[in-house]
Design an enzyme around this catalytic site. Structure first.
Site, PDB file in Angstrom:
ATOM      1  N   HIS A  88      -6.520  13.614   0.632  1.00 37.59           N
ATOM      2  CA  HIS A  88      -6.014  12.393   1.280  1.00 37.59           C
ATOM      3  C   HIS A  88      -4.564  12.181   0.834  1.00 37.59           C
ATOM      4  O   HIS A  88      -4.214  12.481  -0.322  1.00 37.59           O
ATOM      5  CB  HIS A  88      -6.880  11.192   0.889  1.00 37.59           C
ATOM      6  CG  HIS A  88      -6.531   9.964   1.682  1.00 37.59           C
ATOM      7  ND1 HIS A  88      -5.429   9.189   1.378  1.00 37.59           N
ATOM      8  CD2 HIS A  88      -7.094   9.409   2.777  1.00 37.59           C
ATOM      9  CE1 HIS A  88      -5.338   8.204   2.262  1.00 37.59           C
ATOM     10  NE2 HIS A  88      -6.343   8.314   3.126  1.00 37.59           N
ATOM     11  N   GLU A 155      -3.998  12.683   9.642  1.00 36.18           N
ATOM     12  CA  GLU A 155      -3.585  11.329   9.275  1.00 36.18           C
ATOM     13  C   GLU A 155      -2.074  11.324   9.024  1.00 36.18           C
ATOM     14  O   GLU A 155      -1.638  11.632   7.890  1.00 36.18           O
ATOM     15  CB  GLU A 155      -4.296  10.885   7.989  1.00 36.18           C
ATOM     16  CG  GLU A 155      -5.791  10.760   8.117  1.00 36.18           C
ATOM     17  CD  GLU A 155      -6.350   9.747   7.118  1.00 36.18           C
ATOM     18  OE1 GLU A 155      -7.038   8.823   7.570  1.00 36.18           O
ATOM     19  OE2 GLU A 155      -6.086   9.859   5.908  1.00 36.18           O
TER      20      GLU A 155
HETATM   21  P1  PGA Z   1      -5.996   2.926   7.565  1.00 35.00           P
HETATM   22  O1  PGA Z   1      -6.325   4.099   6.508  1.00 35.00           O
HETATM   23  O2  PGA Z   1      -7.029   2.969   8.628  1.00 35.00           O
HETATM   24  O3  PGA Z   1      -6.028   1.676   6.737  1.00 35.00           O
HETATM   25  O4  PGA Z   1      -4.634   3.221   8.097  1.00 35.00           O
HETATM   26  C1  PGA Z   1      -6.776   5.361   6.928  1.00 35.00           C
HETATM   27  C2  PGA Z   1      -6.895   6.278   5.743  1.00 35.00           C
HETATM   28  O5  PGA Z   1      -6.050   6.195   4.824  1.00 35.00           O
HETATM   29  O6  PGA Z   1      -7.831   7.097   5.671  1.00 35.00           O
END
Ligand code: PGA
Length: 240
Positions: A88, A155
């Protein structure tokens, strides 16, 4: 090929939302949609025992040893978790995890019979200079892309969290997902799920989940609000 949606709640360092463990809540696996909840280490076992499909947000590849503060993949699996997040962006940024570390985590997770969800994504500055595909390709090339048991979460770092610029548009997300898919091993290309994360919420979920190469979401902020999370799961269910 139709892939089942995977809707994942990344609770980060937050307690389980109230009512989540009450049977029938949206945090439970649904008939048409796979739902997974990434809890803190403390909450893993309780959630798994309540019947929620659970994952850890990090796992150390070594089985045991002098790693103060860490928990191994095998220990996570032993607590009833089925999934683990690897790489992540908050772990990459705050804990200095590199592509090679993430790759070792993925291999150890698979060995421990956990399903890894690997996060990839570029920072704002990298997108500004047009390097987003190069960054994501570098992150992906470090991984065992022919693994049967692997999910990728795209992401974009600039889209994550409360201070985000904005969520990615459906087009931006779809373009990157198609690119990620093109880099997967040929035999896994149609079956591997690629999910989107970064301010996914009840308002933008439909547009994003409708895209051809988007197979679900990794949801942070909105997963802490049961009503909002339920709406996203319902949208995925309707689109299934
Ligand atoms: P968010 O986070 O939906 O608050 O943007 C997503 C993540 O970090 O997995």
């Amino acid at each position: 090929m139709k892939r089942r949606f995977l809707i994942a709640a990344n609770l980060k360092m937050n307690p389980i939302p109230s009512g989540a463990t009450v049977s029938g809540s949206a945090y439970f696996w649904q008939s048409k949609v796979d739902v997974v909840v990434f809890t803190t280490f403390f909450d893993l076992q309780g959630c798994a025992q309540a019947g929620i499909v659970t994952g850890a947000q990090f796992g150390r590849p070594e089985a045991h040893g002098a790693f103060t503060g860490d928990v191994s993949m095998a220990m996570i699996a032993g607590r009833g978790a089925r999934y683990v997040l690897c790489g992540h962006s908050e772990r990459r940024r705050l804990h200095g995890e590199k592509d090679e570390d993430v790759s070792r985590q993925v291999k150890a997770a698979i060995e421990a019979k956990l399903h890894p969800i690997v996060c990839v994504g570029e920072r704002a500055e990298e997108r500004r200079r047009g390097a987003e595909k190069q960054v994501v390709e570098r992150q992906l090339r470090a991984l065992p892309l022919d693994a049967e048991c692997l999910t990728i979460a795209y992401e974009p770092v600039w889209a994550i969290g409360k201070d985000a610029l904005r969520a990615a548009t459906s087009d931006e997300a779809q373009q990157m997902h198609a690119f990620v898919r093109s880099l997967l091993a040929v035999e896994r290309r149609e079956t591997t799920r690629i999910i989107y994360g970064g301010n996914l919420n009840a308002d933008n979920a439909e547009g994003i989940l409708k895209q051809r190469d988007i197979d679900g979401g990794l949801i942070g902020g909105a997963s802490l609000i049961p009503e909002e999370f339920r709406k996203i799961v319902e949208i995925a269910d309707r689109l299934s």
